[in-house]
Every structure is written in C-alpha cells, then in structure tokens.
Design an enzyme around this catalytic site. Structure first.
Site, PDB file in Angstrom:
ATOM      1  N   CYS A   1       0.787  -1.306   0.049  1.00 28.88           N
ATOM      2  CA  CYS A   1      -0.049   0.007  -0.023  1.00 28.88           C
ATOM      3  C   CYS A   1       0.881   1.270   0.188  1.00 28.88           C
ATOM      4  O   CYS A   1       2.010   1.111   0.381  1.00 28.88           O
ATOM      5  CB  CYS A   1      -1.035  -0.087   1.172  1.00 28.88           C
ATOM      6  SG  CYS A   1      -1.827  -1.532   1.433  1.00 28.88           S
TER       7      CYS A   1
ATOM      8  N   ARG B   1       5.303  -0.007  -5.962  1.00 32.53           N
ATOM      9  CA  ARG B   1       5.308  -1.140  -4.758  1.00 32.53           C
ATOM     10  C   ARG B   1       4.068  -2.206  -4.847  1.00 32.53           C
ATOM     11  O   ARG B   1       4.342  -3.195  -4.023  1.00 32.53           O
ATOM     12  CB  ARG B   1       4.664  -0.315  -3.376  1.00 32.53           C
ATOM     13  CG  ARG B   1       5.669   1.243  -3.040  1.00 32.53           C
ATOM     14  CD  ARG B   1       4.992   1.981  -2.217  1.00 32.53           C
ATOM     15  NE  ARG B   1       4.643   1.363  -0.726  1.00 32.53           N
ATOM     16  CZ  ARG B   1       5.547   1.534   0.094  1.00 32.53           C
ATOM     17  NH1 ARG B   1       6.866   2.166  -0.331  1.00 32.53           N
ATOM     18  NH2 ARG B   1       5.476   0.809   1.035  1.00 32.53           N
TER      19      ARG B   1
ATOM     20  N   TRP C   1      -2.916  -2.989  -1.397  1.00 37.22           N
ATOM     21  CA  TRP C   1      -2.486  -4.295  -1.748  1.00 37.22           C
ATOM     22  C   TRP C   1      -3.295  -5.220  -0.607  1.00 37.22           C
ATOM     23  O   TRP C   1      -2.990  -5.060   0.251  1.00 37.22           O
ATOM     24  CB  TRP C   1      -1.142  -4.564  -1.718  1.00 37.22           C
ATOM     25  CG  TRP C   1      -0.445  -5.843  -1.984  1.00 37.22           C
ATOM     26  CD1 TRP C   1      -0.164  -6.123  -3.304  1.00 37.22           C
ATOM     27  CD2 TRP C   1      -0.132  -6.720  -1.214  1.00 37.22           C
ATOM     28  NE1 TRP C   1       0.362  -7.341  -3.500  1.00 37.22           N
ATOM     29  CE2 TRP C   1       0.250  -7.902  -2.194  1.00 37.22           C
ATOM     30  CE3 TRP C   1      -0.391  -7.173   0.019  1.00 37.22           C
ATOM     31  CZ2 TRP C   1       0.706  -9.166  -1.559  1.00 37.22           C
ATOM     32  CZ3 TRP C   1       0.074  -8.330   0.518  1.00 37.22           C
ATOM     33  CH2 TRP C   1       0.574  -9.513  -0.507  1.00 37.22           C
TER      34      TRP C   1
ATOM     35  N   ASN D   1      -1.998   2.563   5.718  1.00 35.31           N
ATOM     36  CA  ASN D   1      -1.021   1.365   5.499  1.00 35.31           C
ATOM     37  C   ASN D   1      -0.952   0.325   6.636  1.00 35.31           C
ATOM     38  O   ASN D   1      -0.799   1.134   7.901  1.00 35.31           O
ATOM     39  CB  ASN D   1       0.366   1.868   5.067  1.00 35.31           C
ATOM     40  CG  ASN D   1       0.542   2.565   3.620  1.00 35.31           C
ATOM     41  OD1 ASN D   1      -0.595   2.455   2.928  1.00 35.31           O
ATOM     42  ND2 ASN D   1       1.444   3.111   3.162  1.00 35.31           N
ATOM     43  N   GLY D   2      -0.733  -0.652   6.479  1.00 33.92           N
ATOM     44  CA  GLY D   2      -0.425  -1.588   7.699  1.00 33.92           C
ATOM     45  C   GLY D   2      -1.493  -2.596   8.136  1.00 33.92           C
ATOM     46  O   GLY D   2      -2.523  -2.889   7.311  1.00 33.92           O
TER      47      GLY D   2
ATOM     48  N   GLU E   1      18.127 -18.492  -7.121  1.00 38.76           N
ATOM     49  CA  GLU E   1      17.728 -17.090  -7.405  1.00 38.76           C
ATOM     50  C   GLU E   1      17.196 -17.102  -9.074  1.00 38.76           C
ATOM     51  O   GLU E   1      16.143 -16.573  -9.212  1.00 38.76           O
ATOM     52  CB  GLU E   1      18.956 -16.086  -7.152  1.00 38.76           C
ATOM     53  CG  GLU E   1      18.551 -14.866  -7.793  1.00 38.76           C
ATOM     54  CD  GLU E   1      17.378 -13.982  -7.114  1.00 38.76           C
ATOM     55  OE1 GLU E   1      16.957 -14.383  -6.118  1.00 38.76           O
ATOM     56  OE2 GLU E   1      17.377 -13.051  -7.643  1.00 38.76           O
TER      57      GLU E   1
ATOM     58  N   LYS F   1      13.208 -16.001 -10.058  1.00 37.79           N
ATOM     59  CA  LYS F   1      12.743 -15.083 -11.167  1.00 37.79           C
ATOM     60  C   LYS F   1      12.048 -15.427 -12.173  1.00 37.79           C
ATOM     61  O   LYS F   1      11.283 -14.945 -12.228  1.00 37.79           O
ATOM     62  CB  LYS F   1      14.327 -14.598 -11.839  1.00 37.79           C
ATOM     63  CG  LYS F   1      15.239 -13.516 -11.311  1.00 37.79           C
ATOM     64  CD  LYS F   1      14.516 -12.347 -10.819  1.00 37.79           C
ATOM     65  CE  LYS F   1      14.246 -12.258  -9.452  1.00 37.79           C
ATOM     66  NZ  LYS F   1      15.034 -11.880  -8.517  1.00 37.79           N
TER      67      LYS F   1
ATOM     68  N   GLU G   1       8.465 -16.122 -10.473  1.00 38.12           N
ATOM     69  CA  GLU G   1       7.482 -14.622 -10.096  1.00 38.12           C
ATOM     70  C   GLU G   1       7.051 -13.875 -11.326  1.00 38.12           C
ATOM     71  O   GLU G   1       5.942 -13.514 -11.325  1.00 38.12           O
ATOM     72  CB  GLU G   1       8.191 -13.850  -9.047  1.00 38.12           C
ATOM     73  CG  GLU G   1       9.285 -13.001  -9.686  1.00 38.12           C
ATOM     74  CD  GLU G   1       9.942 -12.174  -8.322  1.00 38.12           C
ATOM     75  OE1 GLU G   1      11.004 -12.114  -8.394  1.00 38.12           O
ATOM     76  OE2 GLU G   1       9.251 -11.804  -7.644  1.00 38.12           O
TER      77      GLU G   1
ATOM     78  N   HIS H   1      18.367 -38.252  -4.758  1.00 38.24           N
ATOM     79  CA  HIS H   1      17.730 -38.629  -3.798  1.00 38.24           C
ATOM     80  C   HIS H   1      16.269 -38.410  -3.620  1.00 38.24           C
ATOM     81  O   HIS H   1      15.641 -38.362  -2.673  1.00 38.24           O
ATOM     82  CB  HIS H   1      18.338 -38.003  -2.682  1.00 38.24           C
ATOM     83  CG  HIS H   1      19.901 -38.228  -2.358  1.00 38.24           C
ATOM     84  ND1 HIS H   1      20.441 -39.438  -1.700  1.00 38.24           N
ATOM     85  CD2 HIS H   1      21.112 -37.395  -2.532  1.00 38.24           C
ATOM     86  CE1 HIS H   1      21.414 -39.469  -1.827  1.00 38.24           C
ATOM     87  NE2 HIS H   1      22.056 -38.112  -2.376  1.00 38.24           N
TER      88      HIS H   1
ATOM     89  N   LYS I   1       6.312  -4.934  -4.589  1.00 38.60           N
ATOM     90  CA  LYS I   1       7.600  -4.719  -4.464  1.00 38.60           C
ATOM     91  C   LYS I   1       8.261  -4.577  -3.091  1.00 38.60           C
ATOM     92  O   LYS I   1       9.380  -5.261  -2.770  1.00 38.60           O
ATOM     93  CB  LYS I   1       8.053  -3.330  -5.209  1.00 38.60           C
ATOM     94  CG  LYS I   1       9.243  -2.930  -5.337  1.00 38.60           C
ATOM     95  CD  LYS I   1      10.187  -3.782  -6.273  1.00 38.60           C
ATOM     96  CE  LYS I   1      11.790  -3.258  -6.130  1.00 38.60           C
ATOM     97  NZ  LYS I   1      12.322  -4.443  -6.658  1.00 38.60           N
TER      98      LYS I   1
HETATM   99  O1  M6R Z   1      12.997  -5.047  -0.227  1.00 42.62           O
HETATM  100  P1  M6R Z   1      13.727  -6.293   0.187  1.00 42.62           P
HETATM  101  O2  M6R Z   1      14.706  -6.703  -0.314  1.00 42.62           O
HETATM  102  O3  M6R Z   1      13.723  -6.686   1.692  1.00 42.62           O
HETATM  103  O4  M6R Z   1      12.577  -7.603  -0.254  1.00 42.62           O
HETATM  104  C1  M6R Z   1      12.823  -8.743  -0.095  1.00 42.62           C
HETATM  105  C2  M6R Z   1      11.779  -9.629  -0.953  1.00 42.62           C
HETATM  106  O5  M6R Z   1      10.320  -9.311  -0.943  1.00 42.62           O
HETATM  107  C3  M6R Z   1      12.387  -9.549  -2.715  1.00 42.62           C
HETATM  108  O6  M6R Z   1      13.633  -9.833  -2.906  1.00 42.62           O
HETATM  109  C4  M6R Z   1      11.559 -10.449  -3.488  1.00 42.62           C
HETATM  110  O7  M6R Z   1      11.566 -11.617  -3.276  1.00 42.62           O
HETATM  111  C5  M6R Z   1      11.801 -10.060  -4.959  1.00 42.62           C
HETATM  112  N1  M6R Z   1      10.421  -9.475  -5.515  1.00 42.62           N
HETATM  113  C6  M6R Z   1      12.318 -11.274  -5.776  1.00 42.62           C
HETATM  114  O8  M6R Z   1      12.357 -10.813  -7.166  1.00 42.62           O
END
Ligand code: M6R
Length: 566
Positions: A2, A26, A70, A96-97, A444, A448, A451, A467, A561
């Site tokens: 948010c 965000r 959000w 927010n929150g 990682e 990517k 997501e 295994h 974000k």
């Molecule tokens: O702002 P942050 O680095 O704390 O965010 C952590 C994760 O939410 C963030 O890295 C998320 O996994 C990404 N969207 C991945 O691409």
C-alpha cells in the site's frame, strides 16, 4: 504494498494522482481518493490501475488523501479500496499496515455497520466513536494494536490533514502553503521533511503543524533534508523497467566500486566470531551468498536465515547480524532486526534505500548503490547486494581489493552489449541445479522465472537429484545446470548425465573451459563472482519468457515490490 499520499494546496487531485503513480512500483490492486468538495468529503475509488482515477483529476480541491491498496483483509475490490469512511461520514481515512485487533473491534460495533471487509474501516468507526479532531485520534490510538500509517480527513476541520503512525512509515512536508503527507519519500522532491516516530499523531494545515507523542505531549519535530541517491542511470528507452534495470547493472556496479573505494565500511571484523545474515526472497539468496563468502574467503562462521523463519534468534556474543533489504521496509526482516537489537546485537543493514525505516534502526547502513529499482522482480539490487557482501568478506579477510569486481562489471557490460534474448524451450517442468554457490544462483534464477512467468519450477542442490527429484525427470523436463566450480565439475557432469539419460533436456550454463559443446559459455572471473554473470543471463531468460507470454514482467500478479506486512 500500500501507498499513501495526502495533500494541501491547489488542484490537489492532480498531484495526488501523480503521487500514486510514483507509488505504483510498490504493487497494488486498487486505488482511491478522498477530498473536500463544498464542505463535504467525497471519495472516488477504482479496482485496478491508478489511471482509473483520472476521471476526477480535473475537479478542484485544495485538500485530499489518496491510496494504493494491496489486499490483506478482504479481496481486491472497489468496496475494499481506500479511503474508508465512518458511519456518519465525519471521518474518511487511508491506511497502510495491519490492525491486529480489527476483528475484536468490529464485534464491538456489529458486522452490519461495515461496508467493507477491511481492517481500516474499523479505525474510521473508532474515530467517529471518539468525536472529532485530535482528541478522537488520541483515544482511537489507545485502542489500536498493530501497524498503521493513517492520514485522515475530518468534516469538522476542512483545512486539516490528521496523521497517526505506528510501525509504518509516514513523512510530512510543509512549505509555503503546500503540504504533502506520504508513506514514501519517493513522492517528495527537494527541501526538508518531518519523520513521524511510532506512537506519534497530530495534524497539519497549510500554516500549522502540531504533533503529539505517545503520552499526548506536544512535541517539536526536527526537519530533515530530503536525500536522493546520487545515482544517475542511463535513460535508454526500454519496454519494461525490469529490462532497463538489468541493463543498469554495469553502471550500478561502477557506482558501487567508486563508492566503496572512497568510503570505508566502518565494520570492525576483529570483534566478530559469528555472522548471521537475514533476508527474504532474493535478499535471502543474497544472504546465502554472503555465507559462502564469509566462510570461503574470510573463514568466519556464518549462517543465513529466512527472516520469517527466525522465531527466537539465538545470539552468541561477538555476533554480527547482517540484514539485507533492497527496500529497507520488509516487515519480516524488520521484525528480526528489532528483536536482535533488543538482545543487544550489533546490526548492519545492506539496503538500496538509505532513508528507509530499517536504515534508521541499524547500527551500520551500507548502500547497495543500485539506484531506483521499480520492477517487482529484483535484478540489479541482487547483483549489487551480493557485491557488497563480497567486498565485506574481502575486508574481513584483510584482502580488500576491487580487481575482480571491476572485471565482473566489464564482463556484464560485454554480455549486455550483445543484447542476448535467451529463449525458454517448451517444457512441462523446469529445474535449476548447481553445487555450492551455483546452488544459490540456481535458487535465485528459479525465483525470477517463477515470479514473472508463473511457470512452476524448482531449484535444488545438484547432488540431491538422485535422492528424490530424479523421479520427476522425463522428456518434458528442462534442466538448467549451473556449472562454475572446477573442483565439482566432475560431479556436476554426473548430474547432467543422470538427467539426459532419462530424456530430460539440459541447458548447461558454465564458466569452465572443458564442458559440453552445446553449453552456454561465460567468461570466468573469480569463483565467487561467476554466478553473478550467469545471473544476468537468467534474469534475461525470465524477462523474455514473461514478455513472450504477454505478461507484464514489471508487475507480476499477487506480488508487491515492498512487502510491509508480516
Ligand atoms: O525489499 P527487500 O529486499 O527486503 O525484499 C525482499 C523480497 O520481498 C524481494 O527480494 C522479493 O523476493 C523479490 N520480488 C524477488 O525478485
């Protein structure tokens, strides 16, 4: 997640919509505005994009509030979008929150009195119960549990924005008749601002501001300069932020090298025997790379933790706690930081937002130097975060130097100059495997892909294949095998053969000279950094796969974000 903006000035709706556009990065699912019109408070809300608010942008208003939501309590819908009003319409608020005791408070009023499923509407009702003005704010705050940054309009005060803050950021800018209240400094340009602390509340008009502390005592806030990162990145036209941000990487690394050449980190590693690294998602993968560096380069015992999994951190004396957070606002990570500090731990934050809430709390704050990252999928911030940890490990080992990081920077630039557009072969299942650091890179790269393409893929240590997971491999499987470690190359080869002999397609990504002829080859830089070069390729792979499927890689479904809720 948010975002909040409140404004006093002329034609504020136009400015509020601009603020929401800046907050779009965000992640959100609905948006809304509240403003005074002829002494009445009007609201306008939409499910979906901020652009839906443009219908009212030409209306004249001199005070208003705005929000991107959000969903946490209640599905994404127009009814659940903010602002929310009290039953008699005297109060209209954006929030927010998360209000943790919303359910109990709702029961007090009776479910039939609510138009939305949100926790926020409960706050509006609570304010109404306690009357008007700042006294009602004080009384309501005494009843609320949880995190909140709230900006409110009260019918009895048509020139005033009311504010209340606990565990969610809220900033106030006031100058020459203009007021902005925001949850994110990104909406402020230049000048000075006030930063509210937890438990603070009050009001602001064009001429006046009065803030009270938790005990209800009037306080004088200190003005802070608005600091922007001095990172100027090329403005080439890219179809999406994510692609631009991948292409920003060499420039960011150059900024990072220049910065750390001239700014000592301030960490005294002689004090520490243990290092704990904490993060979420990509930041957790960054932490895992940190463990490899601290143990491999400096011989310091280290552990990485997923922030949301750290219930009761056990901290031995002489432990340095390193937190990684691009945004500096991630609630899970922040909670661990607060608990670690309570136990007297020394905290170091690696972040891309030097003005973030976590940056204010940490003992030492080190910048990622990645510049603004807008796409939800983190790309350049991963490369920069890992690079900072690499430098810290070199420092801990007494071997600080920039030679290999500089080589990485130029190899990434070379790779990008070829404009590679990797294609993802058609398949049912995607796997990413590697050993050692390649295992972390596999995780990682896999994140990517998941997501932004919504393709179900998994990553695991190559040695684990036999295994269990080997049972999934068939001719519909695609396996990305990361292979950068000469010492383990033979074992990686064995894993690759195990996949091939079951009909699976293997794409080997390697920096080693003697490998399969159809492997995708990358320049060898340094065992510690090779994975970052391959990562740029994997980021592009995910980007182009999403773009070819017609998805917006910048705004993957269901994700935000900055994850500011637990
Ligand atoms: O702002 P942050 O680095 O704390 O965010 C952590 C994760 O939410 C963030 O890295 C998320 O996994 C990404 N969207 C991945 O691409």
């Amino acid at each position: 997640m948010c975002g909040i903006s409140g404004r006093i000035g002329t034609n504020v709706l136009l400015f509020l919509i601009c603020d929401l556009q800046k907050l779009e990065y965000r992640g959100y699912d609905s948006a809304g505005l509240g403003y005074f019109e002829n002494d009445n408070i009007k609201t306008f809300k939409v499910k979906g994009r901020v652009s839906g608010l443009n219908k009212v942008k030409k209306k004249c208003a001199s005070i208003g509030i705005a929000h991107t939501r959000w969903a946490t309590h209640g599905k994404p819908s127009k009814a659940n979008a903010h602002p929310h009003s009290s039953e008699n319409g005297n109060w209209t608020i954006v929030h927010n929150g998360i209000i943790e005791n919303a359910k109990q408070l709702k029961q007090e009023f009776g479910d039939e009195h609510f138009k939305s499923q949100t926790d926020t509407e409960v706050v509006a009702h609570l304010l109404e119960k306690y009357g008007d003005g700042v006294e009602a704010i004080k009384a309501a705050m005494e009843r609320l549990k949880g995190s909140y940054a709230i900006v409110a309009l009260n019918k009895a005060y048509p020139d005033t924005l009311f504010v209340m803050k606990n565990k969610s950021p809220l900033y106030i800018y006031q100058s020459e008749g203009q007021v902005t209240v925001t949850s994110d400094i990104i909406t402020l340009d230049t000048g000075f601002y006030y930063d509210l602390e937890d438990g603070e509340y009050g009001f602001v008009t064009a001429e006046k501001m009065q803030i009270f502390n938790q005990k209800g005592k009037k306080i004088k806030k200190q003005l802070l300069p608005i600091k922007k990162d001095n990172i100027i990145l090329p403005q080439k036209p890219f179809k999406h932020h994510m692609l631009k941000e991948i292409y920003d990487t060499p420039t960011c690394l150059q900024y990072l090298i220049d910065y750390y050449k001239n700014h000592p980190t301030g960490v005294d590693f002689s004090k520490y025997e243990h290092i704990k690294l904490v993060g979420c998602g990509t930041a957790y993968h960054t932490a895992l790379m940190g463990v490899k560096f601290f143990e491999g380069i400096a011989g310091v015992e280290s552990h990485a933790y997923i922030a949301s999994e750290v219930y009761k951190p056990i901290l031995k004396p002489n432990t340095l706690c390193i937190f990684i957070s691009q945004s500096g606002e991630t609630a899970d990570t922040m909670e661990v930081m607060i608990n670690a500090k309570k136990q007297g731990a020394e905290t170091l934050l690696i972040t891309n937002r030097m003005t973030s809430t976590m940056a204010k709390k940490a003992d030492i704050v080190l910048p990622m130097m990645a510049g603004e990252e807008v796409a939800v999928a983190s790309t350049k911030a991963y490369t920069c975060g890992v690079s900072v940890l690499y430098l810290l490990a070199l420092q801990a080992a007494g071997k600080m130097n920039f030679t290999n990081l500089k080589r990485l920077q130029s190899e990434i630039a070379k790779l990008l100059s070829l404009s590679p557009q990797p294609r993802l072969a058609r398949c049912k299942n995607v796997f990413f495997i590697g050993r050692g650091m390649d295992d972390v890179s596999a995780m990682e790269g896999c994140l990517k892909l998941k997501e932004i393409t919504y393709i179900n893929s998994i990553a695991f240590a190559a040695g684990e294949l036999k295994h269990g997971t080997l049972a999934l491999i068939d001719k519909h499987s695609l396996v990305f095998a990361l292979n950068t470690c000469a010492e383990r190359a033979g074992k990686m080869q064995a894993a690759i053969e195990e996949v091939r002999s079951r009909g699976g397609k293997v794409v080997e990504l390697t920096t080693l000279p003697a490998t399969n002829k159809d492997a995708v080859k990358f320049e060898h830089i340094d065992d510690n950094l090779d994975g970052l070069l391959i990562m740029v390729y994997l980021q592009l792979l995910a980007y182009y796969a999403a773009a070819r499927k017609g998805y917006n890689p910048d705004k993957p479904r269901n994700l935000a974000k900055s994850v500011t809720v637990i």
